[in-house]
Design a protein around this motif. Structure first.
Motif, PDB file in Angstrom:
ATOM      1  N   ILE A  10       9.818  -2.142  -2.627  1.00  0.00           N
ATOM      2  CA  ILE A  10       8.408  -2.342  -2.304  1.00  0.00           C
ATOM      3  C   ILE A  10       8.164  -3.826  -2.059  1.00  0.00           C
ATOM      4  O   ILE A  10       8.500  -4.667  -2.891  1.00  0.00           O
ATOM      5  CB  ILE A  10       7.508  -1.834  -3.446  1.00  0.00           C
ATOM      6  N   GLN A  11       7.582  -4.128  -0.900  1.00  0.00           N
ATOM      7  CA  GLN A  11       7.352  -5.522  -0.522  1.00  0.00           C
ATOM      8  C   GLN A  11       5.886  -5.740  -0.153  1.00  0.00           C
ATOM      9  O   GLN A  11       5.205  -4.808   0.303  1.00  0.00           O
ATOM     10  CB  GLN A  11       8.252  -5.900   0.660  1.00  0.00           C
ATOM     11  N   PRO A  12       5.385  -6.959  -0.331  1.00  0.00           N
ATOM     12  CA  PRO A  12       3.982  -7.247   0.012  1.00  0.00           C
ATOM     13  C   PRO A  12       3.713  -7.014   1.498  1.00  0.00           C
ATOM     14  O   PRO A  12       4.606  -7.154   2.344  1.00  0.00           O
ATOM     15  CB  PRO A  12       3.833  -8.737  -0.332  1.00  0.00           C
ATOM     16  N   GLY A  13       2.473  -6.634   1.799  1.00  0.00           N
ATOM     17  CA  GLY A  13       2.064  -6.503   3.186  1.00  0.00           C
ATOM     18  C   GLY A  13       2.669  -5.335   3.929  1.00  0.00           C
ATOM     19  O   GLY A  13       2.640  -5.305   5.162  1.00  0.00           O
TER      20      GLY A  13
ATOM     21  N   GLN B 117      10.664  -6.655  -9.176  1.00  0.00           N
ATOM     22  CA  GLN B 117      11.142  -5.797  -8.094  1.00  0.00           C
ATOM     23  C   GLN B 117      10.926  -4.330  -8.462  1.00  0.00           C
ATOM     24  O   GLN B 117      11.408  -3.854  -9.488  1.00  0.00           O
ATOM     25  CB  GLN B 117      12.623  -6.057  -7.809  1.00  0.00           C
ATOM     26  N   LYS B 118      10.201  -3.644  -7.591  1.00  0.00           N
ATOM     27  CA  LYS B 118       9.922  -2.229  -7.812  1.00  0.00           C
ATOM     28  C   LYS B 118      10.381  -1.441  -6.601  1.00  0.00           C
ATOM     29  O   LYS B 118      10.350  -1.934  -5.469  1.00  0.00           O
ATOM     30  CB  LYS B 118       8.431  -2.017  -8.089  1.00  0.00           C
TER      31      LYS B 118
ATOM     32  N   ILE C 109       0.855  -1.188   0.000  1.00  0.00           N
ATOM     33  CA  ILE C 109       0.000   0.000   0.000  1.00  0.00           C
ATOM     34  C   ILE C 109       0.888   1.234   0.000  1.00  0.00           C
ATOM     35  O   ILE C 109       1.779   1.372   0.856  1.00  0.00           O
ATOM     36  CB  ILE C 109      -0.924   0.013   1.227  1.00  0.00           C
ATOM     37  N   VAL C 110       0.684   2.118  -0.960  1.00  0.00           N
ATOM     38  CA  VAL C 110       1.412   3.392  -1.000  1.00  0.00           C
ATOM     39  C   VAL C 110       0.426   4.519  -0.713  1.00  0.00           C
ATOM     40  O   VAL C 110      -0.697   4.524  -1.227  1.00  0.00           O
ATOM     41  CB  VAL C 110       2.121   3.610  -2.352  1.00  0.00           C
TER      42      VAL C 110
ATOM     43  N   GLY D 201      -1.818  -1.805  13.305  1.00  0.00           N
ATOM     44  CA  GLY D 201      -1.114  -3.081  13.217  1.00  0.00           C
ATOM     45  C   GLY D 201      -0.317  -3.257  11.940  1.00  0.00           C
ATOM     46  O   GLY D 201       0.453  -4.209  11.820  1.00  0.00           O
ATOM     47  N   TRP D 202      -0.480  -2.341  10.980  1.00  0.00           N
ATOM     48  CA  TRP D 202       0.273  -2.439   9.730  1.00  0.00           C
ATOM     49  C   TRP D 202       1.722  -2.016   9.933  1.00  0.00           C
ATOM     50  O   TRP D 202       1.985  -1.010  10.597  1.00  0.00           O
ATOM     51  CB  TRP D 202      -0.333  -1.516   8.681  1.00  0.00           C
TER      52      TRP D 202
END
Length: 379
Positions: free
Chosen positions: A254-257, A276-277, A219-220, A242-243
């Motif tokens: 940028i990584q998931p979650g 990979q971004k 999420i950005v 909790g994020w």
């Protein structure tokens, strides 16, 4: 009447100024009363005096300092809301980490907005940007209170001889019906992009908390805030939702979650077309009078992720996110917006809603469940 005095207004927005410095109170009062549609009905030096004055005076907007003797602003805030639950309180504080933290706590406690205050009366007296922002916030929150109360609106004026700042309207004109478009994205998005401004901190806490543990996409977020505030906001998001949330840095993978927040005074963009971004930061000129701005973030997200983008536009002043949102939709992504009834300011979400590019316009409490379903490909 002096050359720069504004003509009399019979129904001005009634404001209280609370600051322990008599000089600062005087400067802020003069800034406000240079506008015919604003009247300072009370000017006091601490929170206790503010609470006592509110019990005696009809006030619509309060400009409230944080650090004061006898009773500070954070202590006074809930007492003022007990007297008038509809009062619009704007926290005013110098840009320190402590004050940023207190301002965000005040937003959670019922304040509607904040404004960074110059650190000295000399800077304040020459602070045209501060004065312009303060006037805009008093106007928008004064009008919001009147709308909530069903009271007559006030026509916005400016001092004689002073040109208006060339800016987008604070809010689009109200419409009775918003035309929705069918969803374009029929599969799971690879990224979720959120834009927000005035009232956005509270909205972000609500939306992210409802999504925690149910969404794996990165999420950005671009939230209009000064630099000191964005760092503290990222910490608050961590604690309250909790994020895992980080204020973005240049070159960050940028990584998931994970949640990534644009730092104040920097546009945050995404680069990379492969698996990979990374995040990139720049200080290109402001867009929509903002840096960070939502539009450059959205353009870059589309350039990297194509159609697999879900965008959420939350409460905020102006129309940042409209042009970027159009790019998202034109490339096959989806966009949803917060509705007018639950927005502190229906500027940014109203702009995209009235442009007909949203697949849904939802109350704040319904946004997280929609995003969860969309993130799994289930909407």
């Amino acid at each position: 009447m002096s050359l720069n005095a504004a003509p009399k207004n019979e129904n001005p927005i009634r404001v209280m100024v609370v600051d322990d410095s008599a000089v600062v109170r005087g400067l802020i009062t003069r800034m406000l009363e240079a506008h015919a549609d604003i009247k300072v009905v009370s000017s006091v030096g601490n929170g206790k005096m503010a609470v006592d004055s509110l019990a005696r005076n009809e006030v619509e907007v309060v400009v409230l300092d944080i650090e004061m003797p006898v009773m500070d602003g954070l202590t006074a805030l809930p007492k003022m809301l007990e007297i008038d639950k509809d009062i619009r309180v704007i926290m005013a504080s110098t840009l320190t980490s402590r004050n940023a933290d207190i301002s965000l706590k005040a937003l959670q406690a019922g304040a509607v907005d904040y404004i960074p205050k110059p650190s000295s009366s000399r800077e304040l007296s020459g602070g045209q940007d501060f004065g312009t922002e303060l006037i805009e916030k008093v106007h928008i929150h004064g009008e919001a209170r009147r709308k909530a109360k069903g009271a007559p609106s006030v026509s916005v004026s400016r001092p004689r001889g002073i040109a208006p700042r060339p800016a987008a309207p604070l809010q689009p004109k109200p419409v009775k019906e918003v035309k929705l478009r069918p969803r374009s994205l029929k599969e799971r998005p690879d990224i979720i992009a959120i834009g927000s401004s005035t009232g956005g901190a509270q909205a972000l806490f609500n939306v992210l908390k409802g999504m925690h543990g149910k969404v794996r996409q990165p999420i950005v977020i671009t939230q209009h805030m000064p630099a000191t505030f964005t760092k503290i906001l990222a910490e608050h998001i961590n604690r309250m939702t909790g994020w895992p949330c980080q204020e973005a840095s240049d070159g960050m993978l940028i990584q998931p979650g994970q949640v990534y927040l644009a730092p104040g005074d920097f546009h945050m963009t995404v680069e990379g077309s492969g698996p990979q971004k990374i995040l990139k930061l720049n200080q290109n000129p402001p867009e929509n009078f903002c840096r960070p701005a939502v539009d450059p973030m959205l353009r870059s997200v589309v350039a990297s992720y194509g159609r697999k983008v879900l965008t959420v536009i939350l409460t905020g002043m102006g129309s940042d996110g409209l042009k970027g949102g159009q790019v998202v939709v034109e490339n096959g992504g989806d966009l949803i917006a917060q509705d007018e009834a639950t927005s502190v300011v229906w500027g940014m979400p109203g702009a995209v809603a009235q442009a007909g590019i949203c697949s849904a316009v939802l109350p704040l409490d319904d946004i997280s469940s929609y995003v969860v379903k969309a993130a799994s490909g289930g909407v």
